[in-house]
Motif scaffolding. Structure first.
Motif, mmCIF file in Angstrom:
data_model
loop_
_atom_site.group_PDB
_atom_site.id
_atom_site.type_symbol
_atom_site.label_atom_id
_atom_site.label_comp_id
_atom_site.label_asym_id
_atom_site.label_seq_id
_atom_site.Cartn_x
_atom_site.Cartn_y
_atom_site.Cartn_z
ATOM 1 N N VAL A 266 0.852 -1.186 0.000
ATOM 2 C CA VAL A 266 0.000 0.000 0.000
ATOM 3 C C VAL A 266 0.889 1.237 0.000
ATOM 4 O O VAL A 266 1.774 1.374 0.843
ATOM 5 N N LEU A 267 0.656 2.109 -0.969
ATOM 6 C CA LEU A 267 1.391 3.366 -1.059
ATOM 7 C C LEU A 267 0.507 4.494 -0.530
ATOM 8 O O LEU A 267 -0.672 4.597 -0.905
ATOM 9 N N ARG A 268 1.081 5.288 0.329
ATOM 10 C CA ARG A 268 0.373 6.456 0.848
ATOM 11 C C ARG A 268 1.202 7.694 0.556
ATOM 12 O O ARG A 268 2.335 7.841 1.035
ATOM 13 N N LEU A 269 0.649 8.602 -0.243
ATOM 14 C CA LEU A 269 1.342 9.839 -0.598
ATOM 15 C C LEU A 269 0.676 10.995 0.131
ATOM 16 O O LEU A 269 -0.527 11.199 0.026
ATOM 17 N N PHE A 270 1.488 11.720 0.876
ATOM 18 C CA PHE A 270 0.992 12.866 1.642
ATOM 19 C C PHE A 270 1.465 14.145 0.972
ATOM 20 O O PHE A 270 2.665 14.358 0.779
ATOM 21 N N ARG A 271 0.507 14.984 0.600
ATOM 22 C CA ARG A 271 0.794 16.307 0.058
ATOM 23 C C ARG A 271 0.233 17.344 1.021
ATOM 24 O O ARG A 271 -0.928 17.253 1.413
ATOM 25 N N PRO A 272 1.015 18.315 1.423
ATOM 26 C CA PRO A 272 0.508 19.341 2.344
ATOM 27 C C PRO A 272 -0.722 20.031 1.778
ATOM 28 O O PRO A 272 -0.756 20.433 0.607
ATOM 29 N N GLU A 273 -1.754 20.136 2.588
ATOM 30 C CA GLU A 273 -2.988 20.847 2.264
ATOM 31 C C GLU A 273 -3.701 20.253 1.044
ATOM 32 O O GLU A 273 -4.444 20.950 0.355
ATOM 33 N N GLN A 274 -3.468 18.983 0.782
ATOM 34 C CA GLN A 274 -4.166 18.309 -0.303
ATOM 35 C C GLN A 274 -4.679 16.971 0.208
ATOM 36 O O GLN A 274 -4.267 16.486 1.250
ATOM 37 N N ARG A 275 -5.584 16.367 -0.547
ATOM 38 C CA ARG A 275 -6.139 15.092 -0.136
ATOM 39 C C ARG A 275 -5.071 14.003 -0.203
ATOM 40 O O ARG A 275 -4.143 14.077 -1.003
ATOM 41 N N ARG A 276 -5.222 12.999 0.640
ATOM 42 C CA ARG A 276 -4.270 11.901 0.692
ATOM 43 C C ARG A 276 -4.520 10.955 -0.477
ATOM 44 O O ARG A 276 -5.661 10.722 -0.858
ATOM 45 N N GLU A 277 -3.449 10.431 -1.002
ATOM 46 C CA GLU A 277 -3.573 9.498 -2.117
ATOM 47 C C GLU A 277 -3.106 8.116 -1.673
ATOM 48 O O GLU A 277 -2.021 7.982 -1.106
ATOM 49 N N PHE A 278 -3.926 7.115 -1.917
ATOM 50 C CA PHE A 278 -3.584 5.733 -1.596
ATOM 51 C C PHE A 278 -3.648 4.894 -2.871
ATOM 52 O O PHE A 278 -4.569 5.033 -3.675
ATOM 53 N N ARG A 279 -2.652 4.024 -3.011
ATOM 54 C CA ARG A 279 -2.642 3.070 -4.118
ATOM 55 C C ARG A 279 -2.298 1.693 -3.547
ATOM 56 O O ARG A 279 -1.456 1.583 -2.648
ATOM 57 N N ILE A 280 -2.956 0.660 -4.062
ATOM 58 C CA ILE A 280 -2.777 -0.696 -3.542
ATOM 59 C C ILE A 280 -2.311 -1.604 -4.671
ATOM 60 O O ILE A 280 -2.889 -1.611 -5.760
ATOM 61 N N PHE A 281 -1.262 -2.378 -4.379
ATOM 62 C CA PHE A 281 -0.695 -3.290 -5.356
ATOM 63 C C PHE A 281 -0.626 -4.693 -4.751
ATOM 64 O O PHE A 281 -0.336 -4.852 -3.561
ATOM 65 N N GLY A 355 -6.692 9.040 10.153
ATOM 66 C CA GLY A 355 -8.067 9.070 9.691
ATOM 67 C C GLY A 355 -8.459 7.807 8.961
ATOM 68 O O GLY A 355 -7.803 6.766 9.063
ATOM 69 N N VAL A 356 -9.539 7.894 8.202
ATOM 70 C CA VAL A 356 -10.047 6.772 7.420
ATOM 71 C C VAL A 356 -10.281 7.258 6.002
ATOM 72 O O VAL A 356 -10.791 8.356 5.763
ATOM 73 N N HIS A 357 -9.883 6.436 5.044
ATOM 74 C CA HIS A 357 -9.942 6.788 3.630
ATOM 75 C C HIS A 357 -10.823 5.777 2.901
ATOM 76 O O HIS A 357 -10.621 4.562 3.029
ATOM 77 N N GLY A 358 -11.812 6.268 2.160
ATOM 78 C CA GLY A 358 -12.655 5.398 1.364
ATOM 79 C C GLY A 358 -11.992 5.119 0.035
ATOM 80 O O GLY A 358 -11.905 6.009 -0.814
ATOM 81 N N PHE A 359 -11.497 3.887 -0.134
ATOM 82 C CA PHE A 359 -10.686 3.580 -1.310
ATOM 83 C C PHE A 359 -11.529 3.033 -2.450
ATOM 84 O O PHE A 359 -12.152 1.972 -2.346
#
Length: 390
Positions: A266-281, A355-359
């Motif tokens: 699972v990749l989690r990319l954090f960008r300041p003041e932006q939504r979190r991005e998750f990718r699953i492989f 938090g919790v992210h709806g993927f």
């Protein structure tokens, strides 16, 4: 003279067993059932007789030297956790099913595996030894600071193995029951370790280049331990970019999770003041003996939820609990933790992005304060929150 009033029975004693059974069916959280049994003798007997399917969904430990607590994902309620003073002030380093946590009593030393339910304790060494063919290094032990610990099984069981992500002359070290003086380390094998998981008889170590190295026990004789090392030849995905090419304000975290017999990254990319991005492989094995592999991206998580945390990630089927929507990713803030805080007693550590992210690839939504997970949390004992399975 007025007649003496007969003592009234507690209202809880008057509930019929059929009603108590119905209530217990809805209490799938272990903590809720404990509170239920503490009401009175009749309820305690009902809880003992009722054979409910126990859900092993973790709690979220919220460490504190004064008032530690835990969050139940079943109910979303946060409750006080009563622990010995020495455990409350310790730094959490890992967890394992059955109530076990790995911790450092003195932040960077005094390591042990402790069962928070039974109080059992298994001491762990705070020194490591590097295997060498040179006699001068044969008995030399080095200082170490442990970041995370992953166990192969119950820490108190004979033959249990543990892998530690360490900061020392090496980055990874191994231990087994009976090794009281030191860990066995391997020099320079994996740089920039992202996560470690015990999967199919070996410790899988993920690097920041998304490569995987597998360590399996080769020789176990008495207190000695020799690990075999195998590198998985993983084909780079088409859009792979090294972390050095990310903007300085971006942070990338990678996690290993076992789900339905498969290994997920699972990749989690954090960008300041932006939504979190998750990718699953999902790891797709190929070649003789499965030595070649590739990461295949998933578009959804049907029937599953993921709980992410370094050394304590888990995947669960939603059939185990009707409280968690399928596809959710529950994540902790472990990207900005500085190990230097562990070397300075009295420091605090702030988590500012949980938090919790709806993927779903078509609709990614990040939610906070759902299921009770706090978005921000500050620990006075320099310890991160952690998933815990009672």
């Amino acid at each position: 003279m007025p007649r003496a009033r007969e003592p009234c029975c507690p209202w809880s004693d008057g509930l019929p067993p059929e009603l108590l059974d119905i209530i217990l069916r809805y209490l799938t959280c272990h903590a809720d059932r404990v509170y239920f049994a503490a009401v009175c003798r009749a309820w305690r007997s009902a809880a003992h007789v009722h054979k409910a399917l126990r859900c092993k969904l973790p709690w979220l430990l919220l460490p504190s030297p004064v008032a530690p607590s835990f969050l139940s994902l079943h109910s979303g309620a946060t409750r006080r956790l009563y622990l010995p003073e020495s455990v409350r002030a310790a730094r959490l380093c890992g967890s394992h099913e059955g109530g076990w946590v790995a911790l450092a009593f003195d932040q960077w030393r005094g390591y042990a595996a402790v069962n928070l339910c039974s109080g059992a304790k298994v001491p762990l060494p705070d020194r490591l030894r590097i295997p060498s063919s040179r006699w001068i290094d044969a008995d030399r032990e080095h200082p170490m600071v442990i970041r995370t610990i992953t166990f192969s099984g119950t820490p108190s069981a004979e033959g249990c193995l543990a892998a530690a992500h360490v900061s020392s002359t090496c980055s990874i070290a191994f231990w087994r029951t009976g090794m009281d003086r030191h860990w066995i380390a391997y020099r320079g094998d994996v740089d920039h370790i992202q996560d470690i998981i015990y999967y199919k008889g070996g410790f899988h170590v993920l690097s920041n280049t998304e490569d995987v190295v597998v360590y399996t026990p080769n020789v176990i004789n008495g207190a000695s331990l020799v690990m075999s090392r195998t590198s998985c030849l993983i084909q780079k995905r088409d859009d792979y970019k090294p972390d050095s090419r990310l903007p300085k304000s971006f942070r990338m975290s990678r996690y290993l999770v076992e789900s339905r017999g498969k290994l997920l990254m699972v990749l989690r990319l954090f960008r300041p003041e932006q939504r979190r991005e998750f990718r699953i492989f999902e790891m797709n094995l190929a070649g003789a003996g499965g030595s070649e592999a590739s990461w295949v991206e998933l578009d959804a998580l049907p029937g599953r939820v993921l709980l992410l945390g370094r050394g304590c990630s888990r995947a669960f089927e939603v059939s185990q609990s009707d409280r968690l929507p399928a596809g959710n990713i529950y994540y902790l803030d472990d990207t900005s933790f500085s190990l230097s805080l562990a070397l300075s007693n009295g420091s605090t550590n702030s988590s500012t992005d949980m938090g919790v992210h709806g993927f779903r690839k078509t609709l990614d939504v990040t939610r906070h304060a759902r299921c009770g997970i706090p978005y921000e949390f500050t620990s006075e004992c320099c310890s991160l929150p952690m998933w815990f399975i009672p």
